[in-house]
Design a protein around this motif. Structure first.
Motif, PDB file in Angstrom:
ATOM      1  N   ALA A  85      45.258  36.982  37.989  1.00 42.72           N
ATOM      2  CA  ALA A  85      45.325  35.615  37.420  1.00 42.72           C
ATOM      3  C   ALA A  85      45.337  34.662  38.612  1.00 42.72           C
ATOM      4  CB  ALA A  85      46.576  35.445  36.567  1.00 42.72           C
ATOM      5  N   PHE A  86      44.160  34.131  38.944  1.00 45.15           N
ATOM      6  CA  PHE A  86      44.008  33.345  40.174  1.00 45.15           C
ATOM      7  C   PHE A  86      44.050  31.834  39.924  1.00 45.15           C
ATOM      8  CE2 PHE A  86      41.190  37.165  40.974  1.00 45.15           C
ATOM      9  CZ  PHE A  86      42.059  37.787  41.860  1.00 45.15           C
ATOM     10  N   THR A 397      44.873  27.453  52.511  1.00 46.41           N
ATOM     11  CA  THR A 397      46.009  26.576  52.833  1.00 46.41           C
ATOM     12  C   THR A 397      47.092  26.814  51.799  1.00 46.41           C
ATOM     13  OG1 THR A 397      44.348  24.931  53.469  1.00 46.41           O
ATOM     14  CG2 THR A 397      46.613  24.173  53.387  1.00 46.41           C
ATOM     15  N   LEU A 398      48.283  27.173  52.271  1.00 48.34           N
ATOM     16  CA  LEU A 398      49.388  27.506  51.360  1.00 48.34           C
ATOM     17  C   LEU A 398      48.896  28.388  50.212  1.00 48.34           C
ATOM     18  CD1 LEU A 398      51.678  24.353  51.046  1.00 48.34           C
ATOM     19  CD2 LEU A 398      51.370  25.923  52.938  1.00 48.34           C
ATOM     20  N   ALA A 399      48.151  29.419  50.562  1.00 49.46           N
ATOM     21  CA  ALA A 399      47.703  30.463  49.625  1.00 49.46           C
ATOM     22  C   ALA A 399      46.664  29.991  48.605  1.00 49.46           C
ATOM     23  CB  ALA A 399      48.889  31.118  48.914  1.00 49.46           C
ATOM     24  N   LEU A 451      46.720  32.090  45.308  1.00 52.33           N
ATOM     25  CA  LEU A 451      47.146  33.491  45.507  1.00 52.33           C
ATOM     26  C   LEU A 451      48.653  33.598  45.739  1.00 52.33           C
ATOM     27  CD1 LEU A 451      44.098  34.519  47.710  1.00 52.33           C
ATOM     28  CD2 LEU A 451      44.491  35.082  45.315  1.00 52.33           C
ATOM     29  N   ILE A 452      49.445  33.055  44.812  1.00 50.84           N
ATOM     30  CA  ILE A 452      50.900  33.072  45.034  1.00 50.84           C
ATOM     31  C   ILE A 452      51.584  34.267  44.376  1.00 50.84           C
ATOM     32  CG2 ILE A 452      51.040  30.571  45.322  1.00 50.84           C
ATOM     33  CD1 ILE A 452      52.296  30.503  42.465  1.00 50.84           C
ATOM     34  N   ASN A 453      50.782  35.239  43.949  1.00 57.39           N
ATOM     35  CA  ASN A 453      51.385  36.399  43.290  1.00 57.39           C
ATOM     36  C   ASN A 453      51.537  37.544  44.291  1.00 57.39           C
ATOM     37  OD1 ASN A 453      52.059  38.572  41.674  1.00 57.39           O
ATOM     38  ND2 ASN A 453      50.683  37.949  40.010  1.00 57.39           N
ATOM     39  N   PRO A 454      52.753  37.993  44.551  1.00 59.59           N
ATOM     40  CA  PRO A 454      52.920  39.086  45.524  1.00 59.59           C
ATOM     41  C   PRO A 454      52.337  40.414  45.050  1.00 59.59           C
ATOM     42  CG  PRO A 454      55.056  38.394  44.632  1.00 59.59           C
ATOM     43  CD  PRO A 454      54.026  37.506  44.018  1.00 59.59           C
ATOM     44  N   ILE A 461      40.951  41.130  44.933  1.00 55.16           N
ATOM     45  CA  ILE A 461      40.035  40.039  45.267  1.00 55.16           C
ATOM     46  C   ILE A 461      38.626  40.562  45.525  1.00 55.16           C
ATOM     47  CG2 ILE A 461      39.577  38.244  46.997  1.00 55.16           C
ATOM     48  CD1 ILE A 461      42.820  38.188  47.007  1.00 55.16           C
ATOM     49  N   THR A 462      38.519  41.662  46.284  1.00 52.23           N
ATOM     50  CA  THR A 462      37.157  42.176  46.545  1.00 52.23           C
ATOM     51  C   THR A 462      36.506  42.635  45.239  1.00 52.23           C
ATOM     52  OG1 THR A 462      38.176  44.260  47.212  1.00 52.23           O
ATOM     53  CG2 THR A 462      37.467  42.809  48.977  1.00 52.23           C
ATOM     54  N   ASP A 463      37.287  43.235  44.354  1.00 51.46           N
ATOM     55  CA  ASP A 463      36.729  43.641  43.042  1.00 51.46           C
ATOM     56  C   ASP A 463      36.231  42.414  42.277  1.00 51.46           C
ATOM     57  OD1 ASP A 463      37.343  46.212  43.587  1.00 51.46           O
ATOM     58  OD2 ASP A 463      39.006  46.392  42.156  1.00 51.46           O
TER      59      ASP A 463
END
Ligand SMILES: Cc1ncc(COP(=O)(O)O)c(C=O)c1O
Length: 479
Positions: A85-86, A397-399, A451-454, A461-463
């Motif tokens: 979930a981006f 920048t800040l993910a 991208l704030i999800n650990p 992302i590559t997928d």
């Protein structure tokens, strides 16, 4: 009068069975998240088909309702905590926070006033003080309040700024923000009854930062017109690009011009925990008021936003009303009634989940997660820059990163490139494999990842990029 059990009551055994099923479902949701798809969609018609009915007059077995909800409601909801979930600012929640909320709801703790629940007020004071310390705001004099989210925190801030700076007459008051400020600020300003001509939207520079000289000119012009500049809203982590405004410079202008300095760090404020956080957010401690949302990059379930303030009496002086029925519960000045520090009287116990998460995992876990997220976005930027297909539109920048598919081998018009990237997003969402929507930067349609999800990995992302490339080829073949 033939009823023997009171209304809305289940036996202890029934509550336990029901409760275990709910907890099992939540545990399964967290444990098995990656195996599921993040996106849920449905038209109004489809939703009506599932749920539209007359208000039920007669009871159903609790188990029947629960199963219906698990199958038709929970399983069909978009999962903003999913690693793919981006979009927007996702909600990478955590199990302990969810259980904290369950306890707060289960005990139905009133978190409005000291007398009703000293513990709830104390935990709000303690967690707010932790945040004040993190951001370098005064711990003793400072204060704050947990709100439902960033929108309410911004509204609370602007209402306070107006009371402190303008008193009752705000007819000439002017407020400044950049064209990248979050829409909730404008909403708050309109809600508070300001006219459109009392707002100055200052253009940002090429890096999407607050244009400082344009700001200075606007203030000077307004003063010449006899208007009253009173508040500036800066952003620490714009929603579009993660940009941090030049906070120190803006603070200096506010000081010189006697403006209230509000910083909206709803999502980006958490970057204070990065190893270089005080550099990334330099100047943040100069805020008069600061929005930071635990339900964003502090990994809390909805709803918990937060407003921090340099002087807690500003909130009290803005929001205190003393109706007769609250006379007996006033308490002394150190015993805070949070209903006097914000808009809500009845408030849920929001501090609990945040307190429990911090105690359980420790601050270092937050620091590691935030560093991980920032580095992941930087890795994605490298990857995109090294690819033939992708063009980085705003750097990590800040993910947050913005990019677009640009088939360099074909020269496409800007309209075609916009349509291509819109197509990619639509197809990705239709596949339900990832939540990836577009935004508009410099009049270009671009794809945006927050991208704030650990839990998100480089492979996620590559997928997703491979999926996008497949859809791009599909589009290009149709040309
Ligand atoms: C910078 C910023 N401010 C305010 C908000 C509004 O927060 P909320 O959605 O919690 O009301 C958001 C939401 O994404 C945001 O990114």
């Amino acid at each position: 009068m033939k009823k023997t059990t009171p209304a809305f009551t289940l036996s202890k055994e029934a509550m336990i069975t029901y409760g275990y099923e709910v907890v099992d479902a939540i545990a399964e949701h967290f444990d098995n998240m990656r195996e599921k798809l993040p996106v849920a969609s449905g038209s109004r018609e489809e939703m009506d088909d599932l749920f539209l009915e007359d208000i039920p007059a007669h009871p159903l077995p609790p188990e029947t309702v629960l199963q219906f909800v698990l199958e038709k409601v929970m399983a069909k909801s978009t999962n903003v905590a999913h690693p793919r979930a981006f979009s927007f600012v996702p909600g990478p929640s955590n199990f302990i926070g969810a259980m904290g909320d369950a306890l707060a709801s289960g005990y139905n703790i009133f978190s409005g006033g000291w007398a009703a629940s000293p513990v709830a007020a104390e935990l709000e004071i303690v967690t707010i003080t932790w945040l004040l310390k993190l951001f370098g705001l005064p711990k003793k004099k400072g204060g704050g309040i947990f709100t439902s989210g960033g929108s309410m925190a911004n509204l609370t801030a602007i209402a306070t700024a107006r009371r402190v700076k303008c008193g009752d007459d705000f007819s000439n008051a002017v407020i400044y923000m950049s064209d990248q400020a979050h829409s909730s600020n404008i909403k708050a300003i309109r809600t508070l009854g300001f006219r459109k001509d009392q707002v100055r939207i200052i253009p940002t520079d090429q890096e999407f930062k607050f244009g400082v000289s344009k700001l200075k000119n606007a203030i000077a012009k307004d003063r010449l017109l006899g208007l009253f500049p009173f508040c500036l809203i800066a952003t620490a982590g714009t929603t579009n690009t993660g940009t941090v405004d030049p906070l120190s410079e803006l603070a200096a202008i506010c000081k010189q011009e006697d403006l209230w300095f509000h910083i909206d760090g709803a999502y980006g404020g958490a970057a204070i925990l990065a190893h270089n956080g005080s550099t990334l957010l330099k100047g943040i401690k100069k805020a008069d008021s600061l929005t930071v949302d635990p339900h964003k990059w502090f990994f809390q379930p909805y709803e918990i936003g937060c407003l921090l303030i340099r002087n807690h009496t500003w909130l009290k002086n803005t929001f205190t009303e003393k109706p007769e029925y609250l006379r007996d519960v006033e308490g002394n000045t150190s015993e805070i009634n949070f209903y006097d520090h914000g808009i809500e009287l009845t408030r849920r116990f929001r501090a609990l989940k945040f307190y429990m998460t911090l105690k359980t995992f420790g601050l270092n876990a937050f620091k590691e997660a935030i560093d991980y997220n920032i580095e992941l976005a930087e890795q994605v930027e490298d990857l995109l820059r090294n690819s033939r297909h992708w063009e980085v539109i705003s750097p990590a920048t800040l993910a947050v990163i913005n990019f677009r598919y640009n088939a360099f081998q074909k020269v496409l018009s800007e309209e075609k490139l916009d349509a291509l990237n819109q197509y990619i997003s639509q197809k990705v969402i239709a596949s339900k494999e990832a939540l990836l929507v577009t935004t508009v930067l410099n009049k270009q349609v671009v794809l945006r990842m927050c991208l704030i999800n650990p839990r998100t990995t480089l492979e996620d992302i590559t997928d997703t990029l491979s999926l996008c490339e497949g859809f791009a080829n599909e589009y290009l073949e149709q040309l």
